[in-house]
Scaffold this motif. Structure first.
Motif, mmCIF file in Angstrom:
data_model
loop_
_atom_site.group_PDB
_atom_site.id
_atom_site.type_symbol
_atom_site.label_atom_id
_atom_site.label_comp_id
_atom_site.label_asym_id
_atom_site.label_seq_id
_atom_site.Cartn_x
_atom_site.Cartn_y
_atom_site.Cartn_z
ATOM 1 N N LEU A 64 0.834 -1.194 0.000
ATOM 2 C CA LEU A 64 0.000 0.000 0.000
ATOM 3 C C LEU A 64 0.874 1.251 0.000
ATOM 4 C CD1 LEU A 64 -2.845 -0.929 2.532
ATOM 5 C CD2 LEU A 64 -2.817 -1.168 0.051
ATOM 6 N N LYS A 65 0.401 2.257 -0.729
ATOM 7 C CA LYS A 65 1.123 3.526 -0.823
ATOM 8 C C LYS A 65 0.539 4.522 0.176
ATOM 9 C CE LYS A 65 2.408 2.943 -5.587
ATOM 10 N NZ LYS A 65 1.626 2.284 -6.584
ATOM 11 N N THR A 66 1.421 5.321 0.755
ATOM 12 C CA THR A 66 0.990 6.340 1.707
ATOM 13 C C THR A 66 0.048 7.317 1.025
ATOM 14 O OG1 THR A 66 3.113 6.172 2.813
ATOM 15 C CG2 THR A 66 1.795 8.098 3.326
ATOM 16 N N SER A 67 -1.004 7.686 1.721
ATOM 17 C CA SER A 67 -1.986 8.629 1.195
ATOM 18 C C SER A 67 -1.645 10.023 1.698
ATOM 19 C CB SER A 67 -3.384 8.232 1.677
ATOM 20 O OG SER A 67 -4.328 9.198 1.309
ATOM 21 N N SER A 68 -1.594 10.966 0.792
ATOM 22 C CA SER A 68 -1.330 12.354 1.162
ATOM 23 C C SER A 68 -2.638 13.113 1.227
ATOM 24 C CB SER A 68 -0.428 13.023 0.132
ATOM 25 O OG SER A 68 0.807 12.357 0.077
ATOM 26 N N VAL A 69 -2.831 13.813 2.319
ATOM 27 C CA VAL A 69 -4.030 14.629 2.470
ATOM 28 C C VAL A 69 -3.568 16.080 2.597
ATOM 29 C CG1 VAL A 69 -6.049 15.114 3.881
ATOM 30 C CG2 VAL A 69 -5.241 12.770 3.646
ATOM 31 N N LEU A 70 -3.903 16.873 1.611
ATOM 32 C CA LEU A 70 -3.537 18.290 1.625
ATOM 33 C C LEU A 70 -4.728 19.099 2.107
ATOM 34 C CD1 LEU A 70 -1.653 18.494 -1.769
ATOM 35 C CD2 LEU A 70 -0.678 18.236 0.506
ATOM 36 N N THR A 71 -4.484 19.930 3.090
ATOM 37 C CA THR A 71 -5.558 20.765 3.619
ATOM 38 C C THR A 71 -5.085 22.203 3.695
ATOM 39 O OG1 THR A 71 -4.855 20.437 5.903
ATOM 40 C CG2 THR A 71 -6.463 18.879 5.033
ATOM 41 N N GLU A 72 -6.017 23.088 3.922
ATOM 42 C CA GLU A 72 -5.700 24.493 4.120
ATOM 43 C C GLU A 72 -5.052 24.644 5.494
ATOM 44 O OE1 GLU A 72 -6.948 27.321 2.201
ATOM 45 O OE2 GLU A 72 -7.594 26.002 0.586
ATOM 46 N N GLU A 73 -4.330 25.736 5.664
ATOM 47 C CA GLU A 73 -3.710 26.033 6.948
ATOM 48 C C GLU A 73 -4.800 26.275 7.984
ATOM 49 O OE1 GLU A 73 -1.233 29.711 8.855
ATOM 50 O OE2 GLU A 73 -0.772 29.136 6.807
ATOM 51 N N VAL A 74 -4.596 25.751 9.177
ATOM 52 C CA VAL A 74 -5.544 25.938 10.269
ATOM 53 C C VAL A 74 -4.854 26.769 11.338
ATOM 54 C CG1 VAL A 74 -6.888 24.788 12.060
ATOM 55 C CG2 VAL A 74 -6.673 23.741 9.801
ATOM 56 N N LEU A 75 -5.484 27.864 11.755
ATOM 57 C CA LEU A 75 -4.933 28.737 12.779
ATOM 58 C C LEU A 75 -5.808 28.628 14.012
ATOM 59 C CD1 LEU A 75 -2.937 30.929 13.651
ATOM 60 C CD2 LEU A 75 -4.525 32.611 12.691
ATOM 61 N N ILE A 76 -5.194 28.289 15.111
ATOM 62 C CA ILE A 76 -5.923 28.159 16.375
ATOM 63 C C ILE A 76 -5.398 29.229 17.315
ATOM 64 C CG2 ILE A 76 -6.403 26.670 18.347
ATOM 65 C CD1 ILE A 76 -5.943 24.300 16.461
ATOM 66 N N SER A 77 -6.307 30.001 17.884
ATOM 67 C CA SER A 77 -5.889 31.014 18.850
ATOM 68 C C SER A 77 -6.848 30.991 20.030
ATOM 69 C CB SER A 77 -5.864 32.400 18.201
ATOM 70 O OG SER A 77 -7.175 32.767 17.811
ATOM 71 N N ALA A 78 -6.344 31.456 21.166
ATOM 72 C CA ALA A 78 -7.165 31.489 22.367
ATOM 73 C C ALA A 78 -6.865 32.774 23.116
ATOM 74 C CB ALA A 78 -6.857 30.282 23.235
ATOM 75 N N HIS A 79 -7.821 33.261 23.826
ATOM 76 C CA HIS A 79 -7.672 34.466 24.625
ATOM 77 C C HIS A 79 -8.095 34.151 26.049
ATOM 78 C CE1 HIS A 79 -7.021 36.935 21.070
ATOM 79 N NE2 HIS A 79 -8.007 36.257 20.500
ATOM 80 N N VAL A 80 -7.294 34.646 26.984
ATOM 81 C CA VAL A 80 -7.628 34.477 28.396
ATOM 82 C C VAL A 80 -8.294 35.774 28.851
ATOM 83 C CG1 VAL A 80 -6.705 34.076 30.705
ATOM 84 C CG2 VAL A 80 -5.664 32.967 28.725
ATOM 85 N N PRO A 81 -9.514 35.669 29.356
ATOM 86 C CA PRO A 81 -10.189 36.892 29.786
ATOM 87 C C PRO A 81 -9.511 37.470 31.031
ATOM 88 C CG PRO A 81 -11.483 34.975 30.356
ATOM 89 C CD PRO A 81 -10.320 34.501 29.557
ATOM 90 N N GLU A 82 -9.499 38.812 31.121
ATOM 91 C CA GLU A 82 -8.938 39.468 32.301
ATOM 92 C C GLU A 82 -9.942 39.358 33.439
ATOM 93 O OE1 GLU A 82 -7.453 43.438 32.001
ATOM 94 O OE2 GLU A 82 -6.680 43.049 29.980
ATOM 95 N N ILE A 83 -9.407 39.089 34.601
ATOM 96 C CA ILE A 83 -10.263 39.025 35.787
ATOM 97 C C ILE A 83 -9.850 40.176 36.697
ATOM 98 C CG2 ILE A 83 -10.922 37.660 37.790
ATOM 99 C CD1 ILE A 83 -10.238 35.175 36.167
ATOM 100 N N LYS A 84 -10.803 41.031 37.006
ATOM 101 C CA LYS A 84 -10.528 42.158 37.886
ATOM 102 C C LYS A 84 -11.287 41.940 39.188
ATOM 103 C CE LYS A 84 -9.752 45.499 34.246
ATOM 104 N NZ LYS A 84 -10.115 46.784 33.671
ATOM 105 N N LEU A 85 -10.543 42.022 40.266
ATOM 106 C CA LEU A 85 -11.164 41.887 41.581
ATOM 107 C C LEU A 85 -11.229 43.261 42.231
ATOM 108 C CD1 LEU A 85 -9.350 38.709 42.931
ATOM 109 C CD2 LEU A 85 -11.634 38.850 41.985
ATOM 110 N N ARG A 86 -12.341 43.548 42.791
ATOM 111 C CA ARG A 86 -12.483 44.806 43.525
ATOM 112 C C ARG A 86 -12.756 44.439 44.978
ATOM 113 N NH1 ARG A 86 -13.285 49.538 40.401
ATOM 114 N NH2 ARG A 86 -13.459 49.008 38.204
#
Length: 124
Positions: free
Chosen positions: A89-111
């Motif tokens: 069996l020959k290796t299968s190549s799967v070409l996909t678009e670039e995937v960008l993953i980002s995350a943001h941490v919300p600021e927590i303000k204590l009073r």
């Protein structure tokens, strides 16, 4: 009489397709799916990439072999006696678009009221 014995032996002979499934480097592919095309007969390869499928009668069969990450191969095999095949069996190549993953941490303000804050001396 001898002819009848030969016919009886031939009539009860088990016809099968056996073989080994490997990748392009010759490494065994354990767990590959091996199916007689357009039938419900099939098996998976063992730890050494080997398999065996019994066929009901002499004839031409299509063997469909697949494994995750590899291209499916369909091989036509004529079975007049037990047959052994090697399938690569020959290796299968799967070409996909670039995937960008980002995350943001919300600021927590204590009073807190000033009374709850204490001075803590810094020590080394």
């Amino acid at each position: 009489m001898l002819l009848m014995q030969c016919f009886a032996i031939f009539a009860f002979a088990q016809l099968s397709i056996s073989g080994k499934v490997s990748n392009e480097e010759g490494e065994a592919l354990p767990g590959a799916s091996v199916v007689l095309h357009e039938s419900y007969k099939g098996t998976t390869t063992n730890l050494n990439g080997q398999f065996e499928i019994n066929v009901p009668k002499p004839g031409t069969y299509q063997l469909e072999v697949s494994f995750i990450g590899y291209e499916t191969e369909i091989k036509t095999i004529e079975v007049l006696q037990p047959v052994h095949v090697t399938i690569e069996l020959k290796t299968s190549s799967v070409l996909t678009e670039e995937v960008l993953i980002s995350a943001h941490v919300p600021e927590i303000k204590l009073r807190l009221p000033n009374q709850q804050l204490k001075k803590v001396p810094l020590s080394h």
